[in-house]
Design a protein around this motif. Sequence first.
Motif, PDB file in Angstrom:
ATOM      1  N   VAL A 111       0.851  -1.190   0.000  1.00  0.00           N
ATOM      2  CA  VAL A 111       0.000   0.000   0.000  1.00  0.00           C
ATOM      3  C   VAL A 111       0.887   1.241   0.000  1.00  0.00           C
ATOM      4  CG1 VAL A 111      -1.727   1.331   1.262  1.00  0.00           C
ATOM      5  CG2 VAL A 111      -1.896  -1.163   1.173  1.00  0.00           C
ATOM      6  N   TYR A 112       0.689   2.087  -0.996  1.00  0.00           N
ATOM      7  CA  TYR A 112       1.359   3.386  -1.088  1.00  0.00           C
ATOM      8  C   TYR A 112       0.348   4.464  -0.717  1.00  0.00           C
ATOM      9  CZ  TYR A 112       4.668   0.843  -4.153  1.00  0.00           C
ATOM     10  OH  TYR A 112       5.569  -0.046  -4.696  1.00  0.00           O
ATOM     11  N   CYS A 113       0.715   5.373   0.175  1.00  0.00           N
ATOM     12  CA  CYS A 113      -0.260   6.382   0.583  1.00  0.00           C
ATOM     13  C   CYS A 113       0.411   7.529   1.322  1.00  0.00           C
ATOM     14  CB  CYS A 113      -1.348   5.759   1.445  1.00  0.00           C
ATOM     15  SG  CYS A 113      -0.748   4.971   2.954  1.00  0.00           S
ATOM     16  N   SER A 114      -0.394   8.511   1.673  1.00  0.00           N
ATOM     17  CA  SER A 114       0.073   9.752   2.275  1.00  0.00           C
ATOM     18  C   SER A 114       0.461   9.576   3.741  1.00  0.00           C
ATOM     19  CB  SER A 114      -1.035  10.806   2.175  1.00  0.00           C
ATOM     20  OG  SER A 114      -0.644  11.982   2.836  1.00  0.00           O
TER      21      SER A 114
ATOM     22  N   LEU B 286       0.317  -6.915   4.921  1.00  0.00           N
ATOM     23  CA  LEU B 286       0.435  -5.524   4.526  1.00  0.00           C
ATOM     24  C   LEU B 286       1.913  -5.172   4.450  1.00  0.00           C
ATOM     25  CD1 LEU B 286      -0.490  -2.552   4.102  1.00  0.00           C
ATOM     26  CD2 LEU B 286      -0.532  -2.338   6.612  1.00  0.00           C
ATOM     27  N   VAL B 287       2.340  -4.696   3.305  1.00  0.00           N
ATOM     28  CA  VAL B 287       3.690  -4.157   3.132  1.00  0.00           C
ATOM     29  C   VAL B 287       3.522  -2.674   2.835  1.00  0.00           C
ATOM     30  CG1 VAL B 287       5.845  -4.287   1.836  1.00  0.00           C
ATOM     31  CG2 VAL B 287       4.485  -6.367   2.195  1.00  0.00           C
ATOM     32  N   TYR B 288       4.148  -1.819   3.633  1.00  0.00           N
ATOM     33  CA  TYR B 288       3.922  -0.376   3.477  1.00  0.00           C
ATOM     34  C   TYR B 288       5.138   0.381   3.983  1.00  0.00           C
ATOM     35  CZ  TYR B 288       3.018   0.362   8.490  1.00  0.00           C
ATOM     36  OH  TYR B 288       3.141   0.480   9.856  1.00  0.00           O
TER      37      TYR B 288
ATOM     38  N   VAL C 274      -3.423   4.741   9.504  1.00  0.00           N
ATOM     39  CA  VAL C 274      -4.824   4.298   9.431  1.00  0.00           C
ATOM     40  C   VAL C 274      -4.906   2.893   8.845  1.00  0.00           C
ATOM     41  CG1 VAL C 274      -7.071   4.735   8.363  1.00  0.00           C
ATOM     42  CG2 VAL C 274      -5.724   6.645   9.250  1.00  0.00           C
ATOM     43  N   THR C 275      -4.202   2.669   7.742  1.00  0.00           N
ATOM     44  CA  THR C 275      -4.217   1.364   7.089  1.00  0.00           C
ATOM     45  C   THR C 275      -3.623   0.298   7.991  1.00  0.00           C
ATOM     46  OG1 THR C 275      -3.934   2.467   4.952  1.00  0.00           O
ATOM     47  CG2 THR C 275      -3.536   0.096   5.013  1.00  0.00           C
ATOM     48  N   ALA C 276      -2.489   0.606   8.618  1.00  0.00           N
ATOM     49  CA  ALA C 276      -1.817  -0.368   9.467  1.00  0.00           C
ATOM     50  C   ALA C 276      -2.654  -0.727  10.697  1.00  0.00           C
ATOM     51  CB  ALA C 276      -0.451   0.154   9.895  1.00  0.00           C
ATOM     52  N   ALA C 277      -3.304   0.268  11.306  1.00  0.00           N
ATOM     53  CA  ALA C 277      -4.112   0.007  12.492  1.00  0.00           C
ATOM     54  C   ALA C 277      -5.281  -0.914  12.164  1.00  0.00           C
ATOM     55  CB  ALA C 277      -4.621   1.322  13.076  1.00  0.00           C
ATOM     56  N   ALA C 278      -5.942  -0.659  11.032  1.00  0.00           N
ATOM     57  CA  ALA C 278      -7.076  -1.504  10.638  1.00  0.00           C
ATOM     58  C   ALA C 278      -6.605  -2.903  10.273  1.00  0.00           C
ATOM     59  CB  ALA C 278      -7.809  -0.864   9.456  1.00  0.00           C
ATOM     60  N   ALA C 279      -5.476  -2.997   9.584  1.00  0.00           N
ATOM     61  CA  ALA C 279      -4.937  -4.304   9.213  1.00  0.00           C
ATOM     62  C   ALA C 279      -4.542  -5.100  10.459  1.00  0.00           C
ATOM     63  CB  ALA C 279      -3.739  -4.133   8.288  1.00  0.00           C
ATOM     64  N   HIS C 280      -3.894  -4.432  11.401  1.00  0.00           N
ATOM     65  CA  HIS C 280      -3.481  -5.083  12.650  1.00  0.00           C
ATOM     66  C   HIS C 280      -4.687  -5.594  13.425  1.00  0.00           C
ATOM     67  CE1 HIS C 280      -1.240  -5.768  16.376  1.00  0.00           C
ATOM     68  NE2 HIS C 280      -2.168  -5.057  16.989  1.00  0.00           N
TER      69      HIS C 280
ATOM     70  N   VAL D  70       0.449  -7.555  -5.157  1.00  0.00           N
ATOM     71  CA  VAL D  70      -0.472  -6.559  -5.711  1.00  0.00           C
ATOM     72  C   VAL D  70      -0.160  -5.238  -5.025  1.00  0.00           C
ATOM     73  CG1 VAL D  70      -2.293  -7.050  -4.019  1.00  0.00           C
ATOM     74  CG2 VAL D  70      -2.903  -6.006  -6.203  1.00  0.00           C
ATOM     75  N   PHE D  71      -0.417  -4.132  -5.727  1.00  0.00           N
ATOM     76  CA  PHE D  71      -0.081  -2.808  -5.221  1.00  0.00           C
ATOM     77  C   PHE D  71      -1.346  -1.957  -5.181  1.00  0.00           C
ATOM     78  CE2 PHE D  71       3.454  -4.739  -7.346  1.00  0.00           C
ATOM     79  CZ  PHE D  71       4.526  -4.530  -6.493  1.00  0.00           C
ATOM     80  N   VAL D  72      -1.585  -1.316  -4.046  1.00  0.00           N
ATOM     81  CA  VAL D  72      -2.745  -0.439  -3.885  1.00  0.00           C
ATOM     82  C   VAL D  72      -2.228   0.975  -3.648  1.00  0.00           C
ATOM     83  CG1 VAL D  72      -4.799   0.090  -2.527  1.00  0.00           C
ATOM     84  CG2 VAL D  72      -4.165  -2.298  -2.960  1.00  0.00           C
ATOM     85  N   VAL D  73      -2.732   1.916  -4.434  1.00  0.00           N
ATOM     86  CA  VAL D  73      -2.326   3.315  -4.315  1.00  0.00           C
ATOM     87  C   VAL D  73      -3.494   4.108  -3.749  1.00  0.00           C
ATOM     88  CG1 VAL D  73      -1.480   5.344  -5.525  1.00  0.00           C
ATOM     89  CG2 VAL D  73      -0.764   3.058  -6.276  1.00  0.00           C
ATOM     90  N   LEU D  74      -3.276   4.725  -2.606  1.00  0.00           N
ATOM     91  CA  LEU D  74      -4.254   5.617  -1.983  1.00  0.00           C
ATOM     92  C   LEU D  74      -3.788   7.062  -2.214  1.00  0.00           C
ATOM     93  CD1 LEU D  74      -4.693   3.769   1.451  1.00  0.00           C
ATOM     94  CD2 LEU D  74      -5.842   3.314  -0.726  1.00  0.00           C
ATOM     95  N   PRO D  75      -4.630   8.044  -1.919  1.00  0.00           N
ATOM     96  CA  PRO D  75      -4.184   9.425  -2.083  1.00  0.00           C
ATOM     97  C   PRO D  75      -2.864   9.686  -1.370  1.00  0.00           C
ATOM     98  CG  PRO D  75      -6.537   9.380  -1.708  1.00  0.00           C
ATOM     99  CD  PRO D  75      -6.049   7.972  -1.514  1.00  0.00           C
TER     100      PRO D  75
END
Length: 220
Positions: free
Chosen positions: A40-43, A70-72, A82-88, A132-137
Motif C-alpha cells: 500500500v502506497y499512501c500519504s 500488509l507491506v507499506y 490508518v491502514t496499518a491500524a485496521a490491518a493489525h 499486488v499494489f494499492v495506491v491511496l491518495p
Amino acid sequence: MPKVFTLTNKTIPLRPLTVLTMSNPKLKNNIVTTTMRVVVYCSSAEVLPEHWREGAAAIGRWIGEHDAALVYGGVNAGLMSVTAAAAHEAGAHIVGVVPVRRNDAASSLNDIQISVADLNERKATMELLGDVFVVLPGGYGTLDELTSTLAYINFTKQNGKHIVIYNPDGIFDPLLAQLDTMVAAGLMRHSCHEAIITTTTPAQTIAQLDRLLYIHNNYD
C-alpha cells in the motif's frame, strides 16, 4: 517492538526478506507465507478528508480478514497509520519498510521492520515483495512509488502484478489523463496501462482485491 533488519546492499536487493529470521510463525524459509502480500502506497499527511481515511481503513481490514500481509512505508503517520491500524486489528501480518532517517517515526504495529538506506531502496524492496499494489491518495512520495512500480511491472514483464488506484474525488484524474496523453503521443504502449485498475469507492477497491486474490490463489 518489531525486529529491525538492515539491508546493507545498496543496489537493488534480489531477495530482501532473506535477512529475516524464523521467529514469526508466518515466516517460512525466510519468506512471509500469507495468501498474498499487498503493498500500500499512501500519504503520511494527517489532515485529510474523513472518507479517504475510511477508505484506507477498509483496505487495511480486507488485508487482515483475508490472511494477507500488509507491506507499506512503516511510518506511524497519515493514511499509513490508518491502514496499518485496521490491518493489525483484523489480524494482518505487517511489514514496514522504513528509511533509516525515519526510523524514529516507525510504527509499533510493524511485525517486521526492514530498515533501508533511502527512498529508492524502499521502493525496490516493496516492489519485489508485492503481489499486488494499492495506491491511496498521497503526495510526491506516492506518485514516485506509483510510477516506479508501473515501470517495474512493465520493464520486468511482471504481467501477473497489478496496481489498484483508489481515486476518490478524482484526485488521480490528471495523472491518469497524462498517461493517456503519453500513449497518444507514442511515448508509451497502450499495453502499459493493463497493469492499472482504477476504483473510486472502497467497495470497488475491495471487489478488485477479491478478484486479484482469487487469481493469485488459483493461477499463480
